[in-house]
Design an enzyme around this catalytic site. Structure first.
Site, PDB file in Angstrom:
ATOM      1  N   CYS A  16     -10.402  34.057  -7.935  1.00 56.38           N
ATOM      2  CA  CYS A  16     -10.596  32.651  -7.578  1.00 56.38           C
ATOM      3  C   CYS A  16     -10.341  31.716  -8.755  1.00 56.38           C
ATOM      4  CB  CYS A  16     -11.987  32.427  -6.994  1.00 56.38           C
ATOM      5  SG  CYS A  16     -13.298  32.823  -8.163  1.00 56.38           S
TER       6      CYS A  16
ATOM      7  N   GLY B  77      29.937  23.075 -13.796  1.00 53.98           N
ATOM      8  CA  GLY B  77      30.384  22.068 -14.758  1.00 53.98           C
ATOM      9  C   GLY B  77      29.891  22.274 -16.177  1.00 53.98           C
TER      10      GLY B  77
ATOM     11  N   HIS C 212      28.678  15.401  -9.032  1.00 55.87           N
ATOM     12  CA  HIS C 212      27.915  16.153 -10.026  1.00 55.87           C
ATOM     13  C   HIS C 212      26.428  15.814  -9.955  1.00 55.87           C
ATOM     14  CE1 HIS C 212      26.239  16.691 -14.103  1.00 55.87           C
ATOM     15  NE2 HIS C 212      26.861  17.850 -14.002  1.00 55.87           N
TER      16      HIS C 212
ATOM     17  N   LYS D 164      32.306  33.488  -9.720  1.00 59.76           N
ATOM     18  CA  LYS D 164      33.538  32.895  -9.199  1.00 59.76           C
ATOM     19  C   LYS D 164      34.605  33.976  -9.052  1.00 59.76           C
ATOM     20  CE  LYS D 164      34.685  28.833 -10.720  1.00 59.76           C
ATOM     21  NZ  LYS D 164      34.984  27.862 -11.761  1.00 59.76           N
TER      22      LYS D 164
ATOM     23  N   ARG E 284     -20.651  30.219  -4.194  1.00 58.04           N
ATOM     24  CA  ARG E 284     -21.099  30.621  -5.521  1.00 58.04           C
ATOM     25  C   ARG E 284     -22.380  29.876  -5.881  1.00 58.04           C
ATOM     26  NH1 ARG E 284     -17.527  29.392 -10.743  1.00 58.04           N
ATOM     27  NH2 ARG E 284     -18.232  27.272 -10.352  1.00 58.04           N
TER      28      ARG E 284
ATOM     29  N   TYR F 161      -7.458  39.866  -1.595  1.00 60.36           N
ATOM     30  CA  TYR F 161      -7.000  38.496  -1.335  1.00 60.36           C
ATOM     31  C   TYR F 161      -6.880  37.732  -2.650  1.00 60.36           C
ATOM     32  CZ  TYR F 161     -11.764  37.029  -2.313  1.00 60.36           C
ATOM     33  OH  TYR F 161     -12.948  36.807  -2.953  1.00 60.36           O
TER      34      TYR F 161
ATOM     35  N   GLY G 204     -13.043  35.663 -11.800  1.00 65.25           N
ATOM     36  CA  GLY G 204     -12.981  34.280 -12.277  1.00 65.25           C
ATOM     37  C   GLY G 204     -12.100  34.293 -13.514  1.00 65.25           C
ATOM     38  N   THR G 205     -10.795  34.222 -13.267  1.00 61.67           N
ATOM     39  CA  THR G 205      -9.862  34.461 -14.380  1.00 61.67           C
ATOM     40  C   THR G 205      -9.777  33.295 -15.350  1.00 61.67           C
ATOM     41  OG1 THR G 205      -8.173  33.911 -12.773  1.00 61.67           O
ATOM     42  CG2 THR G 205      -8.409  36.239 -13.365  1.00 61.67           C
TER      43      THR G 205
ATOM     44  N   ARG H 151      39.785  29.269 -15.754  1.00 63.48           N
ATOM     45  CA  ARG H 151      38.478  28.797 -15.285  1.00 63.48           C
ATOM     46  C   ARG H 151      37.351  29.700 -15.748  1.00 63.48           C
ATOM     47  NH1 ARG H 151      39.046  25.654 -10.367  1.00 63.48           N
ATOM     48  NH2 ARG H 151      41.241  25.265 -10.034  1.00 63.48           N
TER      49      ARG H 151
ATOM     50  N   SER I 158     -15.137  39.028  -7.410  1.00 57.17           N
ATOM     51  CA  SER I 158     -14.114  37.987  -7.418  1.00 57.17           C
ATOM     52  C   SER I 158     -13.810  37.677  -8.876  1.00 57.17           C
ATOM     53  CB  SER I 158     -14.610  36.741  -6.694  1.00 57.17           C
ATOM     54  OG  SER I 158     -13.625  35.740  -6.786  1.00 57.17           O
TER      55      SER I 158
ATOM     56  N   ARG J 153      31.188  30.268  -3.071  1.00 58.07           N
ATOM     57  CA  ARG J 153      29.953  30.784  -3.688  1.00 58.07           C
ATOM     58  C   ARG J 153      28.781  30.337  -2.814  1.00 58.07           C
ATOM     59  NH1 ARG J 153      30.279  26.812  -8.931  1.00 58.07           N
ATOM     60  NH2 ARG J 153      30.195  24.860  -7.796  1.00 58.07           N
TER      61      ARG J 153
ATOM     62  N   MET K  96      30.583  24.831 -18.271  1.00 61.31           N
ATOM     63  CA  MET K  96      31.521  25.453 -19.210  1.00 61.31           C
ATOM     64  C   MET K  96      32.917  24.918 -18.939  1.00 61.31           C
ATOM     65  SD  MET K  96      30.152  29.312 -19.399  1.00 61.31           S
ATOM     66  CE  MET K  96      30.104  29.551 -17.663  1.00 61.31           C
TER      67      MET K  96
END
Ligand code: PEP
Ligand code: MG
Length: 941
Positions: free
Chosen positions: A868, A109, A467, A31, A647, A888, A802-803, A100, A800, A344, A111
């Site tokens: 993947c 709003g 608000h 502000k 797969r 990718y 596989g997490t 302010r 690939s 703002r 504070m």
């Protein structure tokens, strides 16, 4: 001496100290920075000064103003007095100020703000003589005492509201405008008594004492519950602190040539390029913001005050150009003279964020890159969120379940149970896991926790800038405000429209897009991407960014220099079609086993599992082959021209068998009842299930291990893949099959299985007399495979990650149980910052990936690398994949648009040093060719 206080025209000094505009914002708050910037641009801003966030942080550390701060504030006050031509505390010509809050990031709003500081018994008398408007002055004074009590000394609103309501009732007044000067004067006496009773002292008459107390209260409000909750929800850091802006008061309540309002330079809900705002004549700012009095649309100001309106429109247009973003402004007109109090960047819905970004890029105000950077992956996510079915809504209206209509403040569909206060709404949502709708006459900052926890918000009062509306838009919560036909009875916990009564806990459906509210639950559906033209444009720009040949640092070993592509995980042709329509350029994972579960196939699969011999298994698999061929045919057709990774079977076989406990129960019942028909089959099945039982099935006979134990299954699958690919090729479809072997732990596994499969592939191509490109590769799901990636890549043509499994095996957390058992506690206790099954753990799992890619490409420089696991659709994980050199990411079709944007964000964030933006490259090219500067184009050539 350190500078703790800056006058509004000292922006250069602040810039010199802070170093960058971002640091100025951190120092002076958003502000404050806005007020400084507006002052510099010649916009009419009431004179004043800002006390820095650094002063706030010192105050929070020590409980005292830092040395020198207060004397600097007093000196700044003297300058402000001169500029305003008034004197603080002087009854003959008094200066009033507001105090302010304002931190680096807007926390609307959350504070404290205190208005009308500088009034005391003597100043009141002086102002009455000056303004000849005793009613206005007494009203100001009672507002100040009330604000001081509630804000500086944290008294309950009630302690003032109650005597005021009693007073009005006694007089028979319904609204504040009926109060006369004497009424307000009488109320000032009452409020002072209330103040003394609760605080123990008289209301302070020393105006500098008022200023000091107000400043401290603003500093302290940084740690208030509301502000802390808000920061948690918005990830604003706790150590920023708030600045304090001391601003000369200008009055919108000085008669009918005065007014006050708030406005957005574009529509924050839809993004439409049209000023949207509200104002009230003869009122003070908080009346509009609180949404308590129904305000007038900004367009009407043109008739009420044509000169001020024109000036306002000119200034706001300038501000938007200057900030290159939609502005949220507050203004006051004092006796015909316009003052800008705040500007703002405005909060907006996802839809509006996308439209504004695209429009501004097309208007030439920002670049396409900036447009892409302005929209968040969450924005895209919420644009694809469910909406109510149009037919279902029409039907609901016909069948009488329409309840009411209000202002469509924040779009989207919400279905939930009604609760009439924030605490209950939050409790029911968090503890009882209910979908809740918070319903209030209007909301206040301390309702935010209930709003965030709810699926939707409904209010009976307030407008599009109230608000409730602002907060709901910010958090993407569907919201309808100002549904004035609804009477809310907070005592009896019901709301009514005429005869219709909705009790607490009952279901309603709130449509933030149309503003309509319905009784009960209305079905929802996901919006189509095709209809969202601006989003499509933005995503196309995102793809263009990723497609640039030099967007990544070129490294040795084939590291890609273009950005990430986005592929999708899809098992069926219909998923593949959706993936393509959402912009996927490949299938990164088709889990073939899902097809085995279909009703007509499962018995064949079970027969195959139960067969004791290879011949028996082959016979069952022969029956499955045509089904699988058809599945793959559909996928290739849908992905014509794009790679499709299929797969081979992964899960342990017991997953295809009936539930052991249930079967045992059936067998026991049959035995007890002496039923023999079918008993033997069931007993055989039970024995087979028991044979297949493993203590740790996730680490057991699955993936490539299963293929080596029973090669017939994957041999059938490879035959089906290549037969389908050959058939498609013969039909003119361009196929790019990639066969993926799951759960490899050692290269020896690939050495064993892959040549057999390649032989089948070659045989099919020969039989069908066609040729097409194909690849054989593996998933990296086991840490050992990652560590020995250089060896694995000797056979695998692609990796690939596989997490899901890689995370499970790296942490040793069961992916099926960890969440419910301990992950939440771990996050609460700070042991884990994020759930590693949702957001990739860069330090551990991520490091393994990084290593695996580098090692793999040492052996095979053009190794194709993807991901993947679920992380493929998570923005932070996508960024990591960009950084370590994935080609990718592959994710659920629904997340493809989010991933496309996240990929572009990563590319822009990590672009190689010295890489010019496309705008510059193209501009240069154009100049060279024609010799004259033509319009800037960011189109990729
Ligand atoms: C993985 O492990 O990340 C993966 C994609 O395979 P699945 O989830 O099928 O085990
Ligand atoms: Mg897996």
């Amino acid at each position: 001496m350190k500078t703790w206080v800056y006058l509004f025209d000292e922006v250069s000094k602040a810039e010199k100290y802070a170093g960058s505009w971002d640091s100025v914002r951190a120092l002076l708050g958003g502000k404050g920075a806005g007020l400084f910037d507006m002052t510099r641009a010649g916009v009419p801003v009431p004179p004043g000064f800002t006390i820095t966030t650094e002063a706030c942080n010192k105050f929070r550390e020590t409980g005292k103003f830092p040395a020198g701060m207060w004397s600097q504030a007093i000196a700044a006050m003297k300058v402000t007095e001169k500029r305003a031509g008034k004197k603080f505390g002087d009854p003959r010509n008094p200066l009033l100020v507001s105090c302010r809050s304002g931190s680096k990031f807007s926390m609307p709003g959350m504070m404290n703000t205190i208005l009308n500081i500088g009034l005391n018994d003597k100043v009141v008398e002086g102002m009455i003589t000056l303004t000849k408007n005793p009613r206005f002055v007494w009203d100001l004074y009672r507002r100040l005492i009330e604000m001081f009590g509630t804000t500086v000394f944290n008294l309950d609103d009630e302690v003032f509201e109650h005597p005021m309501a009693e007073y009005k009732a006694k007089r028979g007044y319904k609204v504040d405008v009926e109060m006369t000067a004497d009424d307000w004067k009488a109320l000032v006496v009452t409020f002072k008594a209330v103040f003394k009773k609760h605080i123990g002292n008289d209301f302070p008459q020393d105006v500098y004492k008022q200023l000091e107390l107000a400043t401290k209260a603003v500093f302290e409000s940084w740690n208030g519950k509301r502000a802390v909750d808000y920061r948690r929800a918005t990830s604003i850091p706790d150590d920023l602190g708030t600045a304090v802006n001391i601003v000369t008061m200008v009055f919108g309540n000085m008669g009918d040539d005065s007014g006050t309002g708030v406005a957005f330079t574009r529509n924050p809900s839809t993004g439409e390029k049209k000023m949207m705002g509200e104002y009230l004549l003869n009122a003070q700012g908080e009346d509009v913001v609180a949404g308590i009095r129904n305000a007038d649309a900004i367009e009407h100001l043109k008739q009420d005050m044509p000169k001020a309106y024109k000036q306002f429109m000119d200034i706001t247009a300038k501000l938007e150009k200057h900030y290159k973003d939609m502005q949220d402004v507050e203004f006051t007109i004092e006796r015909g003279r316009l003052w800008m109090l705040q500007t703002r960047n405005g909060k907006r819905t996802a839809k509006s964020a996308v439209k504004i970004a695209v429009d501004m890029a097309q208007e030439g105000l920002i670049t396409k890159e900036q447009a892409v950077q302005r929209v968040t992956p969450d924005n895209v996510d919420s644009m694809l969120h469910p909406q109510f079915d149009l037919d279902a809504m029409e039907n609901a209206e016909k069948t009488g379940t329409f309840f009411s209509k209000g202002v469509n403040a924040s779009p989207g569909a919400a279905v939930g149970q009604v609760y009439f206060d924030a605490d209950t709404a939050e409790k029911m949502a968090r503890e009882e896991k209910q979908d809740t709708i918070m319903v209030r006459p209007f909301t206040k900052p301390d309702d935010v926790h209930g709003m965030i926890a709810s699926k939707g918000v409904l209010t009976s009062e307030g407008g599009a800038t109230s608000h409730a509306a602002v907060v709901a838009r910010q958090f993407g919560i569907p919201c309808v405000v100002g549904a004035s036909a609804i009477k809310i009875d907070l005592e009896d916990r019901v709301m009514t429209v005429g005869e219709i009564v909705v009790k607490e806990g009952e279901w309603i459906s709130v449509d933030g897009t149309t503003g309509k509210v319905f009784l009960g639950k209305i079905p929802t559906s996901s919006p189509s991407l095709e209809e969202q033209t601006e989003l499509l444009t933005l995503l196309k720009w995102a793809d263009d960014i990723c497609a640039r040949k030099d967007i990544r640092e070129a490294q040795a070993n084939g590291y890609p220099t273009r950005g990430l592509q986005v592929w999708a995980n899809a098992d069926y042709p219909k998923d593949a079609q959706r993936a393509r329509s959402y912009g996927a350029v490949g299938i990164g994972l088709c889990r073939t086993e899902h097809m085995f579960f279909e009703p007509e196939r499962l018995p064949i699969v079970q027969d195959m599992i139960l067969s004791e011999s290879s011949e028996g298994r082959t016979a069952a698999l022969d029956k499955l082959l045509p089904y699988q061929r058809k599945d793959f045919d559909g996928l290739f057709e849908a992905m014509d021209g794009y790679p499709v990774i299929i797969r081979l079977i992964d899960p342990p076989l017991h997953e295809f068998m009936p539930d052991e406990e249930k079967l045992l129960e059936e067998v026991i019942t049959m035995r007890v009842k002496h039923e023999s028909a079918g008993l033997q089959e069931k007993e055989d099945l039970l024995a087979a299930i028991r044979r297949l039982h493993e203590s740790n099935p996730m680490m057991g006979l699955r993936g490539v291990r299963l293929s080596i134990s029973m090669p017939e299954i994957v041999e059938m699958q490879v035959r089906a893949i290549f037969e389908a690919a050959a058939d498609c090729t013969n039909r003119g479809i361009k196929v790019k099959p990639e066969v993926m072997i799951p759960l490899t732990g050692t290269v020896k596994e690939l050495e064993w299985i892959q040549p057999r499969l390649i032989r089948i592939a070659a045989a099919v191509m020969q039989e069908k007399k066609v040729k097409f490109e194909y690849k054989f590769g593996t998933m990296i799901e086991i840490p050992r495979a990652a560590v020995t990636a250089a060896e694995v890549a000797a056979h695998a043509e692609f990796f690939s990650f596989g997490t899901n499994d890689l995370t499970q095996m790296t942490y040793g957390y069961s992916r099926d149980d960890a969440e419910r058992n301990f992950l939440i506690t771990y996050q609460e206790q700070g042991i884990l910052e994020k759930n590693p099954f949702q957001t990739l753990d860069r330090a551990g799992v991520g490091k393994l990936m990084d290593w695996a890619i580098a090692e793999g490409r040492k052996t095979r420089p053009n190794l194709e690398v993807g991901i993947c696991g679920e992380h493929g659709g998570d923005p932070s994980s996508i960024e990591w994949c960009h950084m370590i050199g994935n080609n990718y990411v592959s994710c659920s079709p629904f997340r493809v648009p989010i991933a496309r944007l996240a990929a572009a964000h990563s590319a822009l964030k990590h672009r190689p040093m010295g890489q010019k933006s496309m705008a510059k490259v193209n501009k240069k090219a154009t100049v060279k060719k024609t010799g004259v500067k033509t319009k800037r184009s960011t189109k990729k050539k």
